[in-house]
Enzyme design. Structure first.
Site, PDB file in Angstrom:
ATOM      1  CD  GLU A   1      -3.368  -1.312   0.106  1.00 58.32           C
ATOM      2  OE1 GLU A   1      -3.106  -0.210  -0.475  1.00 58.32           O
ATOM      3  OE2 GLU A   1      -4.155  -1.960   0.293  1.00 58.32           O
ATOM      4  CB  CYS A   2       0.894   3.652  -1.641  1.00 63.07           C
ATOM      5  SG  CYS A   2      -1.276   5.301  -2.013  1.00 63.07           S
ATOM      6  N   GLY A   3       0.289   4.197   1.792  1.00 62.27           N
ATOM      7  CA  GLY A   3       0.065   5.014   3.225  1.00 62.27           C
ATOM      8  C   GLY A   3      -1.247   5.171   3.323  1.00 62.27           C
TER       9      GLY A   3
END
Length: 310
Positions: A261-263
């Site tokens: 996930e990118c955050g």
């Protein structure tokens, strides 16, 4: 849906309240834990368009977050159909996070989508204080995404998303996440509530990639040309690759890294801790630099005094 509450402690005991732990004053929507479980068990049996129909009449300040991936495009098309079906209901605006590192094909798709769905208001958010890739790299370095990946996620994606939620007073968002995408998404619920109280609705959670493809083809939905070149999940050009046969949809994202996930969909406390540690490091560096200056000054004074000794 429960009423408004002012007590944080009572919210924690009874369930989830939007805005209960956010610096921004999100609209208050309270969902008890029992109610959330009931909603998820009920909504799992509904078709995505019915989930969207329910969400539209249930949540105020509802937005769609999209990176113009296939799931987001299907959601956008379904929402346009619902708008024609019930024009008296408010339309759902979309939020797009422009990291300044999207593929040109993605940016071209944004324009095609705006032309196809002219009644959808698109709110574009970029990293704070910059408008172009050149400005971003002048401020943060040319390969921040490689050298400081966590900080890059914060600057390019998480902070702009939180700024959008605050600016637009967002209470709930529609996402394009699906269980079939693999990784941490396999146990995805239809409705989630994050640590800040933001309600996330995943109307396509139960759909497969094939169902998404079929919908796009049958409804002539514009899509990213990269899908025809082996890409299934498209993010920034520097961290996206085509997917091989048999791999998860998101296998082409951050290939070779322990990352899925990118955050934006990670716990916000992780980034609060990251910011705290970054600030502590900055303060330590400033203190070290100040002490070095003092030592240099003291050395010069000693040298000066010794120069006058008899």
């Amino acid at each position: 849906m429960g009423g408004h509450r002012n007590s944080t402690s009572s919210n924690l005991e009874s369930g989830y309240a939007s805005g209960s732990s956010s610096a921004a004053a999100l609209p208050q929507i309270t969902i008890s834990i029992q109610h959330l479980k009931f909603l998820n068990s009920t909504l799992n049996s509904l078709a995505p368009i019915d989930i969207l129909r329910w969400a539209k009449i249930t949540f105020p300040n509802l937005y769609q977050t999209t990176a113009f991936g296939v799931s987001g495009l299907v959601t956008l098309d379904m929402l346009s159909k619902l708008q024609k079906e019930t024009p008296s209901l408010p339309s759902i605006d979309a939020i797009f996070l422009d990291t300044l590192y999207h593929f040109q094909e993605t940016l071209d798709l944004v324009e095609k989508t705006k032309a196809r769905y002219p009644n959808v208001t698109l709110h574009v958010y970029k990293p704070e204080g910059v408008e172009t890739t050149a400005e971003f790299e002048a401020k943060h370095g040319q390969e921040m995404w490689k050298e400081k990946p966590d900080l890059y996620d914060w600057v390019a994606k998480v902070e702009p998303a939180q700024r959008a939620y605050s600016d637009l007073n967002v209470a709930a968002v529609l996402t394009g996440r699906r269980r079939s995408q693999g990784a941490k998404r396999e146990s995805l619920e239809i409705i989630e509530v994050d640590e800040a109280g933001l309600i996330k609705i995943n109307p396509l959670a139960s759909w497969s990639f094939q169902q998404i493809q079929d919908y796009i083809r049958e409804n002539d939905v514009p899509y990213n040309e990269l899908l025809d070149r082996g890409y299934k999940s498209v993010g920034d050009w520097h961290s996206t690759e085509p997917v091989k046969e048999g791999e998860d949809e998101r296998a082409g994202r951050w290939k070779g890294q322990q990352k899925t996930e990118c955050g934006i969909h990670n716990k916000r406390s992780k980034y609060a801790q990251f910011l705290y540690e970054a600030e502590q490091k900055r303060q330590q560096e400033e203190l070290t630099a100040a002490l070095e200056k003092v030592e240099i000054k003291e050395d010069r004074i000693v040298d000066h005094v010794e120069g006058f000794s008899i």
